[in-house]
Design an enzyme around this catalytic site. Sequence first.
Site, PDB file in Angstrom:
ATOM      1  N   LYS A 169       0.860  -1.199   0.000  1.00  0.00           N
ATOM      2  CA  LYS A 169       0.000   0.000   0.000  1.00  0.00           C
ATOM      3  C   LYS A 169       0.889   1.240   0.000  1.00  0.00           C
ATOM      4  O   LYS A 169       1.872   1.296   0.754  1.00  0.00           O
ATOM      5  CB  LYS A 169      -0.904  -0.035   1.235  1.00  0.00           C
ATOM      6  N   SER A 195      -9.900   2.240   2.548  1.00  0.00           N
ATOM      7  CA  SER A 195      -8.950   2.884   1.662  1.00  0.00           C
ATOM      8  C   SER A 195      -7.998   1.924   0.949  1.00  0.00           C
ATOM      9  O   SER A 195      -7.405   2.301  -0.066  1.00  0.00           O
ATOM     10  CB  SER A 195      -8.120   3.903   2.447  1.00  0.00           C
ATOM     11  N   SER A 210     -10.359   0.075   6.906  1.00  0.00           N
ATOM     12  CA  SER A 210      -9.728   0.073   5.578  1.00  0.00           C
ATOM     13  C   SER A 210      -9.046  -1.220   5.156  1.00  0.00           C
ATOM     14  O   SER A 210      -8.624  -1.330   4.010  1.00  0.00           O
ATOM     15  CB  SER A 210      -8.718   1.211   5.466  1.00  0.00           C
TER      16      SER A 210
HETATM   17  N1  GLN Z   1     -13.429   4.642   5.428  1.00  0.00           N
HETATM   18  C1  GLN Z   1     -12.920   5.138   6.673  1.00  0.00           C
HETATM   19  C2  GLN Z   1     -12.547   6.589   6.548  1.00  0.00           C
HETATM   20  O1  GLN Z   1     -12.740   7.133   5.518  1.00  0.00           O
HETATM   21  C3  GLN Z   1     -11.781   4.305   7.154  1.00  0.00           C
HETATM   22  C4  GLN Z   1     -10.497   4.645   6.536  1.00  0.00           C
HETATM   23  C5  GLN Z   1      -9.363   3.826   7.064  1.00  0.00           C
HETATM   24  O2  GLN Z   1      -9.553   2.861   7.799  1.00  0.00           O
HETATM   25  N2  GLN Z   1      -8.173   4.255   6.723  1.00  0.00           N
HETATM   26  O3  GLN Z   1     -12.068   7.198   7.451  1.00  0.00           O
END
Ligand code: GLN
Length: 494
Positions: A80, A160, A184
């Site tokens: 990532k 994400s 995420s």
């Molecule tokens: N979708 C969540 C957010 O937008 C989680 C993102 C994450 O875990 N990095 O904050």
Amino acid sequence: MSELTDLGIAAIRDGVATGTFTATEVAGAFNAAVAEAQPALNAFIVTTPDHALAAAARVDADRAAGKPLGTMAGVPIGMKDLFATKGVQTTAASHILEGFVPQYESTVSQKLWDAGAGMLGKLNLDQFAMGSSNETSAFGNVVSPWRREGDTAAIAPGGSSGGSSAAVAARLAPAATGTDTGGSIRQPAAFTGISGIKPTYGRCSRWGIVAFASSLDQAGPMARDVRDCAIMLEAMAGFDPKDSTSLDLPVPAWDAGLSPDLRGKKVGIPREYRVDGLDADVAKSWDDGIAWLKDAGAEIVDINLAHTKYALPAYYIIAPAEASSNLARYDGVRYGLRDLPDGAGLQDMYAATRAAGFGAEVKRRILIGTYVLSAGFYDAYYTQAQKVRTLIARDFKDAFQTVDVILAPTTPTAAFGLGEMVSDPLAMYLNDVFAVPASLAGLPAMSVPAGLNAQGLPLGLQIIGRPFDEQGVLNAGLAIEHRANFIARQEKWW
Ligand code: GLN
């Protein structure tokens, strides 16, 4: 023999060790799959075929010399693009970091290279890991390999870690790193029919990972099955003196400890997750999961997690608050982009750089975070959210007096289409409703594939465990995996 790109971590490692194929052949096969899929799926921000080949050559040479091989020897993975990688651009999918080439390696990525893994490339993600669909990336969204039956509309890979989920699901990589702040790892895993685990907060070092919300951020593996997650998590985890919140505990032998036998275990089913209007296919897959865990020998117990409905609002105060502070460092002085208008002073440079470099969602979070931390509103929002966080952690603690693990859906629906949610941030945030409670409490939680919905898209089941009990989570995941027998995959169209 099946194609090399169909193999997971354990199969590749063992095949390399026994000489069924070479690590160089494996790296070559995945590099080719990445190159072929990149135009359609956009899962990578940069590809690094030479990194994968060099790591493979070292493994092949070590094997030829009779040297011991690491637990990930010969396995090329996706990284990532939130992990700093020495000499390879690291952007967090933001223009503000474009061209930033770290002089150092993150602890987690270094551990993976030390275990014998190689890197296929840096995976696309939501900008600064803020998002649930990959649509906030400054480098174009990732497209899921999955499609609804009889429909060619582009589907979100989740976020994400959407580059990670798409790459693993499309067999461009046997596994990938993810990070999970509020879902995420789990949500994109659920959307693409793969497995992923967020360990207990502190298991994996955060050193060298671009920070989103430091009290929540955790790295973890995303892979094709539970055992591969166990192997990769073992390679990623461990105490790091460079991270002040790193857990100073030995890394358990999770792979060796895997067992799908749940006799004597109690599984909690949280009433509060049965929200009004829960998607019928999701509700059915949850019922399937309950039946599977019963069949594995577990006793099913209804539990209450009374403050669940406050988790999402608390998360969307705490995470932006921490983000607004963490992102203050991107000022045009130290990293990547610098926008220096003619005759500009220092403040003008900060403002111009940040205005040009951050995407809309990142700006939204910085604004919300700055607001909830401001003198007049701090107690009303931030302090209150911290109190709610404590209550949510206490709900879990009470539940774990009686149960060993908790079973719930990972997401309220299957994957949505790209573009379907992007204009409504609140609807997008709702996607995290089942994922954020475990994040706020710092608990280990994983998603495993449970089946397909009526439109042929994957659904995930989530297992949440006690602090430090990744083993309990993985074992329940394995019990589900054995019974769900999820072998569905998207026919290749890319
Ligand atoms: N979708 C969540 C957010 O937008 C989680 C993102 C994450 O875990 N990095 O904050």
